[in-house]
Design an enzyme around this catalytic site. Structure first.
Site: not given
Length: 284
Positions: A84, A209
């Protein structure tokens, strides 16, 4: 089986759905994801956040990559490996050299032209090394700051088209009302903006998110071009709760080595949650 993220994204596109990328900081979390994927016959991605290596020290780059590939070899369903948010050329090259074939270069805190230049440099080197790169345009902020409601941070379709064309990324993380962390209020994804971004680009789109976005919105987003969906905060919270439950259940256990039973205990509590997320959201 271990599968390149690029191929999992193709499978997701063919099925008009998204693969879930789960933040996993250690073996217990990664194993739970792999076996939940096997139980639901759903491709999944095990994802490492760089700070788990550099700050929390829960693992190492090479050890983590080898661990995930070994776990993937234990099942028949496709399992991908992804790193990530990272921010520098040097860090990402090290990640690729450590065995990751899918990485993220996040230059979204910069102006568009700087983001393109920084990301393009990473893309050229990554492709040379056999890896793919996820970029970000707009800015996926912090939910605790209500950044998901700040339209100034949202991805603009014309900027997304320019970024993809000039930076050459393989997938694109976008901001359409999503943000990292725990939302203060129920988020509302800008689906029309997503449709415009999807029309302006020709690569898989990524939604960060994911914890706290209503399922009905996620399913619509998946049908409109989102091909990878990141889930971290909620999963880490479930992990904490499972560890806490183990401690509570064993408070009066006199066994001096009772801690050795914790990984299996925790996985039996994480896996049903993961299976539910895959069955509910994915449609492979």
């Amino acid at each position: 089986m271990y599968e390149k993220v690029s191929n999992i994204l193709k499978i997701a596109d063919e099925s008009n759905t998204a693969a879930i990328a789960f933040i996993c900081m250690d073996y217990v979390m990664a194993r739970s994801v792999v076996y939940a994927a096997e139980a639901t016959n759903t491709p999944a991605i095990v994802m490492l956040y760089p700070e788990h290596v550099t700050i929390q020290h829960t693992t190492g780059w090479k050890k983590y990559a080898a661990m995930v590939k070994e776990l993937a070899g234990e099942v028949k369903v496709p399992i991908g490996l992804h790193a990530d948010h990272d921010y520098t050329y040097e860090a990402i090259v090290n990640t690729i050299e450590s065995g990751f074939e899918s990485v993220m270069m996040d230059g979204s805190m910069n102006d568009l032209d700087t983001n393109i230049a920084l990301t393009r440099k990473v893309v050229l080197k990554a492709h040379e090394m056999g890896a793919i790169v996820e970029g970000e345009i707009g800015h996926v902020g912090v939910a605790a700051n209500a950044d998901n409601a700040n339209a100034d941070l949202y991805t603009k379709p014309d900027a997304a088209e320019k970024f993809c064309r000039e930076a050459g990324v393989d997938s694109l993380a976008i901001s359409i009302g999503n943000a990292h962390g725990e939302y203060r209020e129920t988020p509302h994804l800008d689906i029309r903006r997503l449709e415009e971004i999807d029309a302006a680009t020709d690569i898989p789109l990524v939604l960060h998110g994911g914890s706290g976005i209503p399922d009905d919105q996620l399913k619509i987003a998946f049908s409109k071009g989102i091909r990878k969906f990141n889930l971290g905060t909620e999963f880490l919270g479930k992990y904490y709760n499972a560890v806490s439950a183990f401690a509570a259940d064993n408070e009066n256990n006199p066994d001096p080595v009772k801690i050795i039973n914790m990984p299996e205990y925790v996985q039996t509590r994480l896996q049903p949650y993961l299976e539910e997320r895959m069955r509910t959201l994915c449609s492979f």
